[in-house]
Design an enzyme around this catalytic site. Structure first.
Site, mmCIF file in Angstrom:
data_model
loop_
_atom_site.group_PDB
_atom_site.id
_atom_site.type_symbol
_atom_site.label_atom_id
_atom_site.label_comp_id
_atom_site.label_asym_id
_atom_site.label_seq_id
_atom_site.Cartn_x
_atom_site.Cartn_y
_atom_site.Cartn_z
ATOM 1 C CE LYS A 206 3.396 7.928 -7.036
ATOM 2 N NZ LYS A 206 2.286 7.152 -7.577
ATOM 3 C CD GLU A 212 1.216 7.401 8.436
ATOM 4 O OE1 GLU A 212 1.592 8.207 7.530
ATOM 5 O OE2 GLU A 212 0.043 7.030 8.563
ATOM 6 N N GLY A 266 1.554 3.280 -5.914
ATOM 7 C CA GLY A 266 2.276 2.754 -4.755
ATOM 8 C C GLY A 266 2.140 1.248 -4.600
ATOM 9 N NE ARG A 267 -4.226 0.109 -5.112
ATOM 10 C CZ ARG A 267 -4.492 1.414 -5.136
ATOM 11 N NH1 ARG A 267 -3.775 2.258 -4.414
ATOM 12 N NH2 ARG A 267 -5.477 1.904 -5.886
ATOM 13 C CD GLU A 352 -4.465 1.928 -0.834
ATOM 14 O OE1 GLU A 352 -4.455 2.651 0.173
ATOM 15 O OE2 GLU A 352 -3.419 1.505 -1.365
ATOM 16 C CG HIS A 383 -5.894 -26.704 13.006
ATOM 17 N ND1 HIS A 383 -6.190 -27.845 13.726
ATOM 18 C CD2 HIS A 383 -5.240 -27.116 11.890
ATOM 19 C CE1 HIS A 383 -5.703 -28.896 13.080
ATOM 20 N NE2 HIS A 383 -5.131 -28.478 11.967
ATOM 21 C CE LYS A 511 -2.808 9.440 3.391
ATOM 22 N NZ LYS A 511 -2.187 9.734 2.107
HETATM 23 C C1 G6Q Z 1 -0.771 2.720 -2.612
HETATM 24 C C2 G6Q Z 1 -1.030 3.950 -1.914
HETATM 25 C C3 G6Q Z 1 -0.356 4.061 -0.572
HETATM 26 C C4 G6Q Z 1 1.064 4.573 -0.620
HETATM 27 C C5 G6Q Z 1 1.489 4.955 0.790
HETATM 28 C C6 G6Q Z 1 2.904 5.429 0.850
HETATM 29 O O1 G6Q Z 1 -1.134 2.474 -3.709
HETATM 30 O O2 G6Q Z 1 -0.754 5.007 -2.734
HETATM 31 O O3 G6Q Z 1 -0.380 2.856 0.146
HETATM 32 O O4 G6Q Z 1 1.910 3.632 -1.177
HETATM 33 O O5 G6Q Z 1 0.628 5.922 1.287
HETATM 34 O O6 G6Q Z 1 3.054 6.548 0.047
HETATM 35 P P1 G6Q Z 1 4.477 7.115 -0.260
HETATM 36 O O7 G6Q Z 1 5.247 6.110 -1.018
HETATM 37 O O8 G6Q Z 1 4.253 8.361 -1.047
HETATM 38 O O9 G6Q Z 1 5.138 7.398 1.068
#
Ligand code: G6Q
Length: 549
Positions: A206, A212, A266-267, A352, A383, A511
């Protein structure tokens, strides 16, 4: 503002909890043969039985008072109407717009975003069609055989989980691979055996600033261009982002960039173009069925009275279990092999969102918020950690999730699986009394002295709360419903706990510190700017790497 625990509805529940504390669910069931009917909700496509919770009709009524006092109905309206419910970031949280199939406009800042949403869906349809038909060709004129999706967190967990969950609906087409971890082993493993000429990368980010993802994308780009030259990037990379400028800077053309928006968390974003790997895996029609299912749950959540509202009821049970019965964790137990990624997905969605200790107004909470969520598929979990669920000292409420129909009918496997699904919640509820345990040991012919020593170990307290979620089968539509169910459950809990479910400031500090440490790992000499543990660890690492501090 008054703390939640000082409010009349909370106080009433506290007083009531004292009367429920001594009750055993066995007795509640014995006293009321209609308990199943009273404590279950049936929607077309999904069924929730919550009768095996330590609640009475009075408990549920008081929990509904709590929901009303917290303004769940008003907050629900705020979320659906695009108000900035994500207060710390000043944004709406409009994942519901991404699957809004009603034809109703959804306004953000005075603009209807539905044409944007539908436009991206249309582009996804064109793209997935072109890729699967072979019309989209790589730089050397070959069709795409493999797609590698690069993203992390919300830009990874949902697409991967749903792709796996919908394995039975997999269309023939490119293989789909996921890379999330900055550990080079992840991308090395994904690229092993792939041919640059037939590999396409989706960079899902996003923000397009996530270290990463950018590191993995750069490695992928180098892997591609080493083989095919710089000119190949345009045919082998697409982006999903709300920051198209940064994607362009990376070399991804606007025509190959799918838009997402800052009003999608994001989530909560698998419903957007972030779900492109899902659409590639199962086809755009099935992707839209996923959206239809989520929309059906949205409509239920919007319209059903709180008492018959599945996400609201699940949320209130969670608040009850943690706030009044002392549960600090929550297990999610899918009895479906393809849903094995669901606990990891919900770990992010729930923890989160609800892992907060500051109220919307900025005050430290003086009550428990989100539980530690964990889980594993049944029956392997049985198990493993189920021992603690049955006989441990901690109360671990659990959601059991299953489908009536198997996606892989193999002899009697599914009946066995479901027998376990039904048996576990029964066992957790009923337990086994000392008398029952004694009778069992006597029947087994145990000598009296062995019987007496074994007896305490054979007793199960029971009275452990569970929800059972049953669907006909896990198809795209029911998956959409199931995920949306949990999203709204999380939202309702956030409203009651007076926290913002849509931010995640807690991930920032680590971070920032990692960014500061990165150059230190390269630098000469020992580091000394941290606490002695962190200094010691970094310096020891340097020694291990053959660079004496
Ligand atoms: C989710 C968070 C987080 C995000 C990641 C990736 O709700 O915001 O997990 O999705 O950090 O972020 P980008 O999509 O910006 O790379």
């Amino acid at each position: 503002m008054t703390s939640l625990i000082a409010t009349p509805a909370w106080k009433a529940l506290e007083a009531h909890a004292g009367t429920v504390a001594g009750l055993h669910m066995r007795d509640l069931f014995a006293a009321d043969p209609g308990r199943f009917g009273a404590f279950s909700i049936s929607l077309p496509g999904i069924f929730l039985d919550y009768a095996k919770n330590r609640v009475t009709a009075d408990t549920m009524a008081l929990l509904m008072d709590l929901a009303r006092q917290a303004g769940v109905e008003e907050w629900r309206q705020r979320m659906f109407s695009g108000q900035a419910v994500n207060s710390t970031e000043g944004r709406p949280a409009l994942h519901v717009a991404l699957r809004n199939r009603s034809g109703r406009p959804v306004m953000v800042g005075g603009i209807d975003v539905m044409p944007l949403v539908c436009g991206v869906l249309a582009r996804m349809r064109d793209f997935t069609g072109a890729l699967s038909s072979g019309a989209w060709m790589g730089a050397t004129g070959k069709a795409v055989s493999d797609v590698v999706s690069i993203g992390i967190g919300g830009s990874h967990l949902g697409p991967e989980m749903v792709c796996e969950a919908l394995t039975p609906y997999r269309k023939s087409g490119p293989g789909i691979h996921f890379v999330a971890n900055v550990d080079g082993a992840d991308i090395a493993q994904a690229l092993a055996g792939l041919d640059p000429a037939t590999t396409l990368f989706i960079v899902s980010s996003k923000t397009f600033t996530t270290p990463e993802t950018l590191a993995n994308a750069a490695t992928a780009r180098a892997w591609l261009t080493d083989a095919l030259g710089e000119g190949a990037v345009a045919r082998h990379f697409v982006a999903v982002t709300a920051n198209p400028g940064a994607a362009a800077g990376f070399g991804i053309e606007a025509a190959n960039t799918f838009e997402t928006w800052d009003w999608v968390g994001g989530r909560y974003s698998l419903w957007s173009a972030i779900g492109l790997p899902i659409a590639l895996a199962v086809g755009m029609d099935a992707f839209e069925e996923l959206l239809d299912g989520a929309h059906a749950m949205d409509e239920h959540f919007r319209e059903a009275p709180l008492e018959a509202n599945m996400p609201v009821v699940m949320a209130l049970l969670g608040v009850w279990n943690s706030g009044f019965l002392g549960a600090g964790s929550h297990a999610v137990l899918p009895y479906d092999h393809h849903l094995r990624g669901l606990p990891a997905y919900l770990q992010q969605a729930d923890m989160e969102s609800s892992g907060k200790s500051t109220t919307r107004g900025g005050r430290r909470v003086d009550y428990q918020t989100g539980p530690v969520l964990f889980g594993a598929p049944g029956t392997p979990g049985q198990h493993s950690f189920f021992q603690l669920l049955h006989q441990g000292t901690r109360l671990v409420p659990a959601d059991f999730i299953a489908a009536a129909e198997s996606s892989a009918p193999m002899g009697g496997h599914h009946r066995m699986l479901l027998a376990n699904f039904f048996a576990q919640t029964e066992a957790l509820m009923k337990g086994r009394t000392e008398e029952e345990a004694r009778a069992g040991l006597e029947a087994a012919g145990l000598p009296p002295e062995d019987l007496e020593s074994l007896l305490p170990h054979k007793v199960f307290e029971g009275n452990r709360p569970t929800n059972s979620i049953l669907v006909g089968r896990f198809d795209p539509r029911t998956m959409g419903m199931l995920i949306a169910l949990y999203e709204h459950k999380i939202f309702v809990q956030g409203v009651i706990w007076d926290i913002n479910s849509f931010d995640q400031w807690g991930v920032e500090l680590g971070k920032e510190l990692a960014a500061a440490i990165l150059p230190e790992l390269e630098g000469e000499g020992p580091v000394s700017g941290h606490d002695c543990s962190t200094n010691g660890l970094i310096n020891f690492y340097k020694t291990l790497k053959g660079r004496a501090p």
